[in-house]
Design a protein around this motif. Structure first.
Motif, PDB file in Angstrom:
ATOM      1  N   ALA A 132       0.835  -1.205   0.000  1.00 36.47           N
ATOM      2  CA  ALA A 132       0.000   0.000   0.000  1.00 36.47           C
ATOM      3  C   ALA A 132       0.869   1.255   0.000  1.00 36.47           C
ATOM      4  O   ALA A 132       1.839   1.365   0.755  1.00 36.47           O
ATOM      5  CB  ALA A 132      -0.923  -0.007   1.212  1.00 36.47           C
ATOM      6  N   THR A 133       0.534   2.199  -0.872  1.00 32.22           N
ATOM      7  CA  THR A 133       1.235   3.483  -0.956  1.00 32.22           C
ATOM      8  C   THR A 133       0.185   4.580  -1.128  1.00 32.22           C
ATOM      9  O   THR A 133      -0.986   4.299  -1.474  1.00 32.22           O
ATOM     10  CB  THR A 133       2.199   3.519  -2.157  1.00 32.22           C
ATOM     11  OG1 THR A 133       1.432   3.429  -3.367  1.00 32.22           O
ATOM     12  CG2 THR A 133       3.200   2.370  -2.094  1.00 32.22           C
ATOM     13  N   PRO A 134       0.554   5.846  -0.933  1.00 34.61           N
ATOM     14  CA  PRO A 134      -0.424   6.935  -1.170  1.00 34.61           C
ATOM     15  C   PRO A 134      -0.964   6.933  -2.594  1.00 34.61           C
ATOM     16  O   PRO A 134      -2.122   7.275  -2.826  1.00 34.61           O
ATOM     17  CB  PRO A 134       0.391   8.191  -0.877  1.00 34.61           C
ATOM     18  CG  PRO A 134       1.439   7.740   0.109  1.00 34.61           C
ATOM     19  CD  PRO A 134       1.788   6.352  -0.328  1.00 34.61           C
ATOM     20  N   ARG A 135      -0.144   6.532  -3.553  1.00 29.75           N
ATOM     21  CA  ARG A 135      -0.601   6.520  -4.939  1.00 29.75           C
ATOM     22  C   ARG A 135      -1.466   5.301  -5.237  1.00 29.75           C
ATOM     23  O   ARG A 135      -2.287   5.310  -6.145  1.00 29.75           O
ATOM     24  CB  ARG A 135       0.600   6.524  -5.886  1.00 29.75           C
ATOM     25  CG  ARG A 135       1.404   7.814  -5.849  1.00 29.75           C
ATOM     26  CD  ARG A 135       2.531   7.777  -6.850  1.00 29.75           C
ATOM     27  NE  ARG A 135       2.043   7.608  -8.213  1.00 29.75           N
ATOM     28  CZ  ARG A 135       2.832   7.444  -9.265  1.00 29.75           C
ATOM     29  NH1 ARG A 135       4.154   7.424  -9.108  1.00 29.75           N
ATOM     30  NH2 ARG A 135       2.316   7.307 -10.465  1.00 29.75           N
ATOM     31  N   ASN A 136      -1.248   4.205  -4.491  1.00 32.05           N
ATOM     32  CA  ASN A 136      -2.012   2.973  -4.706  1.00 32.05           C
ATOM     33  C   ASN A 136      -2.428   2.425  -3.345  1.00 32.05           C
ATOM     34  O   ASN A 136      -1.809   1.495  -2.821  1.00 32.05           O
ATOM     35  CB  ASN A 136      -1.175   1.955  -5.476  1.00 32.05           C
ATOM     36  CG  ASN A 136      -1.974   0.714  -5.845  1.00 32.05           C
ATOM     37  OD1 ASN A 136      -3.197   0.682  -5.696  1.00 32.05           O
ATOM     38  ND2 ASN A 136      -1.283  -0.306  -6.339  1.00 32.05           N
TER      39      ASN A 136
END
Length: 437
Positions: A132-136
């Motif tokens: 999980a990332t801010p973009r995804n």
């Protein structure tokens, strides 16, 4: 049939890591949900452990494959899969482990309780909560578990003994061992009564103690495979002192000094370093007729073989049957052991570099490209195949991630330089895809 076994070829396979999971939070009152898939558990490793209760490699005669269990898959709620227990394989003291392909020594196991991880378990794959990332924020990516290490091995047992008895068959080695220790070797009036090494603990009257091994009788040509010699010469390698037992009565019509030279020649031919070990000559059967005269002639010939600057080997007249002269022999043996250091069986060049065997050394080529007969492109390479195995090809996001990894390694550019065109088939193992320029 002999129940002694001192060599074995086996295969070991560590457990695969558990697959990571793709999961999402779906509780009614949790807004936006989010990834919730946990990591897979670590696969079990295969570990060799020295057990002083074992005397042979007989356990490996019928069981030649050892496979540890895989780790459990990751679970929802971010829970990790359970790691698998390691597989403990018990081996006797004095076991040398070699890589079957290279013949190089991996480890020499000599201490009771010593452990060595011979095959490492694969790590568990990461679940989607890890990606999980801010973009995804809701990735549908999870890794497969890492494969466990697989190895083909050769085990070789060299028994642990301070003192080794060598000599022609029927010179009295087994009788000597039975008299000076509690060992009960088979004794008979025929050649090759002893067909397995026998080990006994000896205690002198002065309180010293040491392990003595009675090794099967050698004959001329033993180092080339004649008789039982080639099978058991390896057991002499760990001994620090050699007791050379000679039938001084010449009861079988052989010359005692020629016997002495013949056995030393076999030891030297098998391994030059065996002649570095100090020897004591045991002139046995001195209670027999003509033994005294033969001993006199033997000492004269022995003195002629050595010059004045060399130390003559000590000769101990004994009669194992009448139990005469044994105390002096054992005391001298104990004194010699105190002065004699252990001999290294292997040097650095004999050992395999285990630091780079498992994982990546950083120096190997990441991938290779070849052309198949059907004009397709074949990708191989340890790192590339490692990434491929850990990629879940059933999920599009995982496939795209693998494609980005290949591009970052320079695979796309290398294919273009080799002449790959749009639509060409590219294979990795049994998996194939089209090259897109």
């Amino acid at each position: 049939m002999s129940m002694f076994l001192d060599t074995a070829k086996i295969s070991v396979q560590a457990g695969r890591g558990g697959d990571g999971m793709v999961a999402f939070r779906r509780e009614k009152y949790v807004p936006n949900g989010g990834p919730w898939g946990g990591d897979g558990g670590k696969g079990g490793s295969v570990i060799f452990k020295v057990d002083e209760g074992l005397r042979t490699l007989m356990d490996f005669r019928y069981n030649r494959k050892f496979k540890a269990k895989a780790g459990e898959k990751g679970m929802t709620k971010g829970m990790h899969g359970r790691g698998s227990e390691d597989l403990i394989v018990h081996v006797p003291q004095g076991t040398t482990v070699k890589d079957l392909e290279t013949g190089r020594v991996i480890i020499d196991l000599v201490e009771n309780g010593q452990e060595y991880v011979i095959a490492h378990g694969g790590r568990g794959g990461r679940g989607n909560i890890r990606f999980a990332t801010p973009r995804n924020p809701a990735p549908e990516i999870a890794e497969n578990g890492e494969p466990g290490e697989e190895r083909e091995l050769e085990l070789e047992l060299k028994i642990l003994a301070d003192v080794g008895l060598v000599g022609f068959p029927s010179v009295g080695k087994s009788t000597l061992l039975s008299v000076v220790s509690a060992a009960k070797p088979k004794i008979g009036a025929y050649h090759f009564t002893t067909i397995v090494p026998n080990l006994g603990m000896v205690r002198t009257k002065s309180g010293d103690s040491f392990a003595m091994a009675d090794l099967p009788g050698l004959i001329e040509g033993a180092s080339q495979g004649v008789g039982l010699g080639t099978q058991f010469l390896r057991h002499i390698e760990r001994t620090r002192v050699i007791l050379h037992v000679i039938d001084m009565s010449a009861s079988e019509g052989r010359d005692p000094f020629e016997d002495y030279q013949a056995i030393n020649n076999e030891l030297e031919t098998y391994n030059l370093r065996l002649m570095e070990r100090p020897q004591l000559i045991v002139a046995n059967k001195m209670d027999m007729p003509e033994a005294q005269e033969n001993l006199k002639i033997f000492k004269e010939k022995l003195a002629e073989q050595y010059d004045e600057f060399e130390d003559l080997p000590m000769v101990f007249p004994v009669s194992t049957l009448a139990q005469q002269g044994l105390d002096n022999l054992l005391d001298a043996t104990a004194e010699l052991l105190v002065k004699t250091d252990e001999f290294l069986l292997y040097d650095e060049n004999d050992f395999q570099d285990e630091e780079v065997y498992y994982g990546f050394s950083g120096h190997e080529k990441e991938f290779d490209i070849s052309r198949a007969d059907d004009a397709s492109w074949i990708l191989t390479g340890e790192k590339l195949e490692h990434l491929f195995v850990m990629t879940n090809m059933e999920r599009d996001e995982s496939v795209m991630k693998f494609a980005r990894q290949l591009r970052g390694m320079g695979v796309d550019e290398a294919l273009r330089e080799r002449g790959a065109k749009d639509g060409d088939i590219v294979r990795i193992g049994n998996f194939e895809f089209e090259f897109v320029d």
